[in-house]
Design an enzyme around this catalytic site. Structure first.
Site, short mmCIF file in Angstrom:
data_model
loop_
_atom_site.label_atom_id
_atom_site.label_comp_id
_atom_site.label_asym_id
_atom_site.label_seq_id
_atom_site.Cartn_x
_atom_site.Cartn_y
_atom_site.Cartn_z
N SER A 152 0.82 -1.22 0.00
CA SER A 152 0.00 0.00 0.00
C SER A 152 0.85 1.26 0.00
O SER A 152 0.45 2.27 0.58
CB SER A 152 -0.92 0.01 1.23
OG SER A 152 -0.14 -0.10 2.42
N ASN A 156 2.81 4.23 -2.50
CA ASN A 156 2.12 5.06 -3.50
C ASN A 156 1.77 4.28 -4.76
O ASN A 156 0.68 4.42 -5.31
CB ASN A 156 2.91 6.33 -3.81
CG ASN A 156 4.22 6.06 -4.52
OD1 ASN A 156 4.74 4.95 -4.55
ND2 ASN A 156 4.76 7.10 -5.11
N TRP A 157 2.67 3.39 -5.22
CA TRP A 157 2.36 2.60 -6.41
C TRP A 157 1.38 1.48 -6.07
O TRP A 157 0.47 1.19 -6.84
CB TRP A 157 3.65 2.06 -7.00
CG TRP A 157 3.53 1.33 -8.31
CD1 TRP A 157 4.16 0.16 -8.64
CD2 TRP A 157 2.76 1.69 -9.47
NE1 TRP A 157 3.83 -0.22 -9.92
CE2 TRP A 157 2.97 0.71 -10.46
CE3 TRP A 157 1.90 2.75 -9.76
CZ2 TRP A 157 2.36 0.75 -11.72
CZ3 TRP A 157 1.29 2.80 -11.01
CH2 TRP A 157 1.52 1.81 -11.97
N GLY A 158 1.55 0.86 -4.91
CA GLY A 158 0.61 -0.18 -4.51
C GLY A 158 -0.81 0.35 -4.38
O GLY A 158 -1.77 -0.28 -4.84
N LYS A 168 10.07 -4.33 -8.45
CA LYS A 168 11.20 -3.96 -9.29
C LYS A 168 12.48 -4.43 -8.61
O LYS A 168 12.94 -3.83 -7.66
CB LYS A 168 11.24 -2.44 -9.50
CG LYS A 168 9.94 -1.83 -10.02
CD LYS A 168 9.60 -2.33 -11.41
CE LYS A 168 8.45 -1.56 -12.03
NZ LYS A 168 7.15 -1.80 -11.39
N ALA A 208 3.73 6.77 -10.45
CA ALA A 208 2.51 6.57 -9.65
C ALA A 208 1.65 7.83 -9.50
O ALA A 208 0.42 7.76 -9.67
CB ALA A 208 2.88 6.00 -8.29
N LYS A 257 16.18 -0.57 -14.89
CA LYS A 257 15.98 0.85 -15.22
C LYS A 257 16.24 1.73 -14.00
O LYS A 257 16.68 2.88 -14.14
CB LYS A 257 14.58 1.08 -15.75
CG LYS A 257 13.46 0.56 -14.83
CD LYS A 257 12.55 1.65 -14.32
CE LYS A 257 11.54 1.10 -13.34
NZ LYS A 257 10.32 1.89 -13.25
N ARG A 294 11.92 8.60 -7.84
CA ARG A 294 12.73 8.53 -6.62
C ARG A 294 14.22 8.37 -6.88
O ARG A 294 15.06 8.99 -6.23
CB ARG A 294 12.26 7.35 -5.77
CG ARG A 294 10.82 7.37 -5.38
CD ARG A 294 10.49 6.11 -4.60
NE ARG A 294 9.07 5.82 -4.65
CZ ARG A 294 8.54 4.68 -4.26
NH1 ARG A 294 9.31 3.71 -3.82
NH2 ARG A 294 7.23 4.49 -4.30
N ASN A 295 14.56 7.47 -7.82
CA ASN A 295 15.97 7.17 -8.04
C ASN A 295 16.73 8.38 -8.55
O ASN A 295 17.85 8.65 -8.11
CB ASN A 295 16.09 5.99 -9.01
CG ASN A 295 15.54 4.72 -8.42
OD1 ASN A 295 16.17 4.04 -7.63
ND2 ASN A 295 14.30 4.38 -8.80
#
Length: 393
Positions: free
Chosen positions: A46, A48-50, A157, A190, A250, A316-317
């Protein structure tokens, strides 16, 4: 007198008869794809992407009662927000105020603090957690009574690195839970998907050896119906390895782009890093997954070059690496300051990739991946990046 439904073929021309037969066949085929009972969907994770993926799935579950149970469960690691359980906030305010603030969630999305309760009874498990937590999650799920033919999609990922090589995280899920698993990855930031800005993604899924048949099991039709939205277009392919590798590597490339942005080297340098990264990703697939990937996945699908471009344009990365270059702080320090408890997956993936390449004596074959590792964990400086990856004539 031959009839199809209420149609009398004897009164039709041959062309009309053929059209009626085709229409009848398509109707029967569509009905055969509808399950004997609606499928239950559960999201594991859960962040942000979840939460964003759970929003997509819940919207489709609400629209397709013939295919999916109305309620979509989302397992939430319980924590307090101003003294209130996060699950309670999500279920009453319909918003994940910590990881996806400002986005209203469907009322049929239910936050569940018990991972066992969330998973039991599910026909489709969608994994969406930081990949370093997967072993612990699988250990918890091993206590659940999963349905005999539950299927899964991994949105994770990363890779599992062993002394003998590396495994896809979808393979890890299958081996530890006995659940057939595909993968989802694509050019999907996201926040943009959550705000319903148009994008596309790739779902990779091969039918399992014990496939129960259409209408009885998860297939390409069901997966597209679960994930496809007017603002989130889905292509379903079979290259699970290619989609998974592109999604993992990536993030390492994005660190390199963040480094050059932090030093204000400009777009030319960022493009060079992406070219190196794409080439090394394809080479990595050829070396460690020979015959299992399709090069078109990396060059033509959303999960490939499109995701690489998107991830390297922000996310983020890039943010973490850029801050490292500007401040001189470590990755751990920057993650803690910038990411609100979340992680930049490229940091740990670069370490895993280095360990694998070092064990196979292949570090010189992947100069960009090795250079990024040495900058993050070793003693190399970002300023030497061009020298470290320079190609011979």
């Amino acid at each position: 007198m031959l009839r199809i439904g209420k149609l009398n073929l004897s009164t039709m021309s041959s062309a009309q008869q053929r059209l009626a037969q085709v229409g009848s066949h398509l109707t029967a085929q569509k009905q055969s794809l509808a399950p004997q009972r609606p499928y239950k969907i559960t999201v594991i994770g859960s962040g942000n992407w979840g939460t964003t993926i759970a929003k997509v799935l819940a919207e489709n579950a609400g629209l397709r009662p013939h295919l999916f149970q109305h309620q979509v469960d989302m397992w939430v690691f319980e924590e307090k927000i101003n003294g209130v359980n996060l699950t309670e906030i999500i279920n009453t305010q319909h918003e994940n105020v910590k990881y996806l603030p400002g986005i209203k969630l469907p009322k049929n999305l239910h936050a569940e603090p018990s991972i066992v309760k969330a998973a039991e009874g599910a026909d489709l498990l969608v994994f969406n957690i930081p990949h370093q937590f997967l072993p612990g999650i699988c250990k918890q799920l091993s206590k659940a009574t999963l349905k005999p033919h539950v299927r899964a999609i991994s949105c994770l990922k990363g890779l599992e690195v062993t002394p003998n090589g590396c495994k896809l995280l979808s393979t890890y899920i299958t081996e530890h839970l006995g659940v057939h698993c595909g993968a989802l990855s694509g050019a999907n930031l996201a926040p943009e998907v959550a705000k319903e800005k148009w994008s596309e993604t790739t779902v990779a899924y091969r039918l399992p050896n014990d496939f129960q048949g259409h209408g009885k099991d998860i297939d390409r039709y069901v997966l597209r119906a679960a994930f496809h939205r007017p603002y989130f277009h889905v292509r379903v392919i079979e290259d699970v390895a290619g989609v998974s590798l592109a999604g993992a590597l990536k993030n390492v490339v994005a660190l390199g782009v963040g480094f050059v942005h932090g030093l204000n080297w400009g777009d030319n340098a960022a493009s060079a890093i992406q070219r190196f990264g794409l080439n090394e990703t394809i080479k990595f697939a050829e070396v460690f997954f020979p015959g299992e990937t399709n090069q078109d996945t990396f060059t033509k699908e959303s999960a490939g070059v499109a995701d690489l471009i998107t991830t390297c344009s922000g996310g983020r990365n890039v943010r973490v690496a850029k801050a490292m270059a500007i401040t001189g702080k470590s990755a751990v320090e920057v993650e803690r300051e910038l990411l609100n408890g979340q992680s930049a997956q490229g940091i740990i993936t670069s370490k895993e990739v280095h360990e694998l390449l070092a064990a196979k004596n292949l570090t010189k074959e992947f100069p960009l991946f090795e250079a990024i590792y040495q900058i993050v964990y070793g003693t190399e400086s970002i300023e030497r990046l061009p020298e470290l990856i320079e190609e011979d004539e």
